[in-house]
Scaffold this active site. Structure first.
Site: not given
Ligand code: F6P
Length: 541
Positions: A208, A214, A269-270, A355, A386, A506
């Site tokens: 987003k 990452e 995002g979620r 979250e 199990h 972060k």
């Molecule tokens: O973990 C925090 C967060 O902002 C989530 O809410 C989101 O889904 C994720 O990082 C990834 O964010 P982006 O889509 O901006 O890379």
């Protein structure tokens, strides 16, 4: 105490009194005293059956919980979300994931503008692109069609599409292989790339913000792999597309504007699977199946919006959760899908729920003095049986369970499905009714073993059943839980749609990354533990 605090209301106090009255009742007694209990506490709506009779609730409990929901203005709050109000107040944003699946032609207005034409236009571009890939018409840099789709994203830009792609793998085009890279651990991308031919691989960089560290690190590694293997920067254009709200960062990466699939800041995002974040899923199962999933979501959205709370599945699920968390003190809840394809559904719900509702500050900025979102966890049945079911049956903690199962299998594989479903139903029965010392004695179990072999029962569970797992059903299940989370956020008077709790880690990581780059561990003003850990890694890394 503020007026918004649910626990200060007379409805909450009534629930407290009621809890004192009923907390000693057992599920065995409740069922024995009412032969019609199962029917009275089962809702069948939208092609789902939700049996919540094995929770420690009476008709009065449900009525009081309903009163609580009404007193919190839940109806109005639902209307505010669907109406595009900026209910994500700490980020100043609307929360309109319901618009992403509103395919019936009704407008959804945000700041005086209908968002639906934009939603439809992106879906149409996704459809065209997916067809191009699936038909082999999209060619890589060397002219070969794409066979591998690698989604690079994390959190909501990974969990939704990866969960759903696995959940709907039965409907996928098997010649196209889907991969999901999320972890910044280089092993994730390296293990993924090692089996792939760059000439036939397409990367979807899903972020987003297009700034998530990452994702950007993984995308850069993938980019290097493509350019080094294919010998030209020009290859990026044919092997990378983006899903983002940040067009300038996407362009800076080298992805053409027309290969960016956009979404909007009003999609959390979620909650973004139904947006362009679902592109990898659409490519895997095809646009038609993807649209079926959206229809399933929309059906649940409309059920949530229009159905009285007494038959409203997300509301009931949420209120039962409140009952467990705030009155019985449950710290966690388990979601146990009896379906291997739903293996990642608990992980997906972890982000969606924790979250959203893992918050300790209420909407007025005060520290809450009541419990909010529980720990959500789970594994598919029968594997969990199990592993951790021992604790569910005989441990000292109360863990309410949602079982999710399907009447029909996707594969005809002998009697497997009968076994699977029998186990699920049996587990709910065992949790509820247990096994008494008298029953054990009747089976001539030695007296010294009776304490160990007794199951006290009275452990709550809800069973959610559908005919079979298909895109529509998956869409309904996702929306069911999304709206459950929304309702609980209203009752707990917290903001469910921000996630400030991820920021500190972060920021501190960025500081340590900078210090690592300079080989420093001793002068950054860290505590002695942090410094020692940094030193260990620097000296041995
Ligand atoms: O973990 C925090 C967060 O902002 C989530 O809410 C989101 O889904 C994720 O990082 C990834 O964010 P982006 O889509 O901006 O890379």
């Amino acid at each position: 105490m503020t007026t918004r605090d649910s626990t200060a209301t007379k409805e909450w106090q009534a629930l407290r009194v009621h809890h004192d009255e009923v907390k000693g009742m057992t599920l065995g007694e409740l069922f024995a005293s009412d032969p019609a209990r199962a029917g009275a506490f089962t809702v069948s709506e939208c092609g789902l059956l939700m049996d919540y009779s094995k929770n420690r609730v009476t008709a009065r409990t449900m009525a009081l919980l309903n009163d609580l929901a009404m007193s919190r203005g839940l109806e109005k709050e639902i209307a505010r979300m669907f109406g595009g109000e900026k209910i994500n107040a700490t980020e100043g944003r609307a929360v309109l994931h319901v618009a992403l699946r509103n395919l019936g032609g009704d407008p959804i207005i945000l700041d005086g503008i209908d968002v639906m034409p934009g939603v439809r236009a992106v879906l149409e571009r996704m459809r065209e692109f997916s067809d191009e890939i699936r038909d082999g018409n999209w060619k890589g840099h060397t002219g070969r069609p794409v066979r591998n789709i690698v989604n690079i994203g994390i959190g909501g830009s990974d969990l939704g599409p990866s969960m759903a792609t696995e959940a709907l793998a039965f409907y996928s085009r098997r010649e196209l292989r889907s991969f999901f890279v999320s972890n910044v651990d280089g092993s994730h991308i390296m293990e993924t790339l090692r089996g792939l031919d760059p000439e036939e691989t397409l990367f979807i960089v899903a972020s987003k913000t297009f700034t998530t560290q990452e994702t950007m690190a993984n995308a850069a590694t993938a980019r290097r792999w493509v350019v080094d293997s294919l010998g030209s920067d020009a290859a990026v254009r044919r092997h990378f597309v983006a899903v983002s709200t940040n067009s300038s960062a996407v362009a800076a990466f080298g992805i053409d504007r027309e290969r960016m699939f956009e979404f909007w800041d009003w999609v959390g995002g979620r909650y973004s699977l139904a947006s362009a974040i679902g592109l990898s899923l659409m490519i895997s199962i095809g646009p038609e199946r993807f649209f079926e999933m959206l229809e399933g979501m929309h059906e649940m959205d409309m059920h949530f919006l229009r159905t009285p709370f007494t038959r409203n599945m997300p509301v009931i699920l949420a209120l039962i959760g409140i009952w467990h968390v705030n009155f019985f003190g449950a710290e966690s809840c388990a979601v146990l899908p009896y379906d291997q394809y739903l293996r990642r559904f608990p992980a997906y719900l972890q982000q969606a729920d924790m979250e959203s509702n893992g918050k300790g500050t209420d909407r007025d900025g005060n520290r809450v003095n009541y419990a909010t979102g529980p720990v959500v966890w789970g594994e598919p049945g029968t594997n969990g049986q199990h592993a951790f079911y021992q604790l569910l049956h005989q441990g000292t903690r109360l863990v309410p369970v949602d079982f999710i199962g399907f009447a029909s299998p996707l594969w005809e594989a002998g009697n497997h499905h009968r076994l699977l479903v029998a186990h699920m139903i049996a587990q709910a029965e065992a949790l509820a009714f247990g096994k008494s010392a008298d029953q054990l004695r009747a089976e001539h179990i030695p007296e010294r073993l009776i304490p160990f072999r007794t199951f006290e029962g009275n452990r709550p569970s809800t069973v959610i059943l559908a005919d079979r797992l298909d895109p529509r059903t998956l869409g309904k299940l996702i929306a069911l839980y999304e709206h459950k989370i929304f309702v609980q956020g209203i009752i707990w008077n917290i903001y469910s749609f921000d996630q400030w709790g991820v920021e500190l880690g972060k920021a501190l990581a960025n500081r340590i990354i900078g210090e690592f780059e300079q080989g420093r561990w001793h002068d950054g003003g860290h505590d002695s533990s942090t410094s020692a850990l940094m030193r260990y890694c620097l000296e041995r890394g």
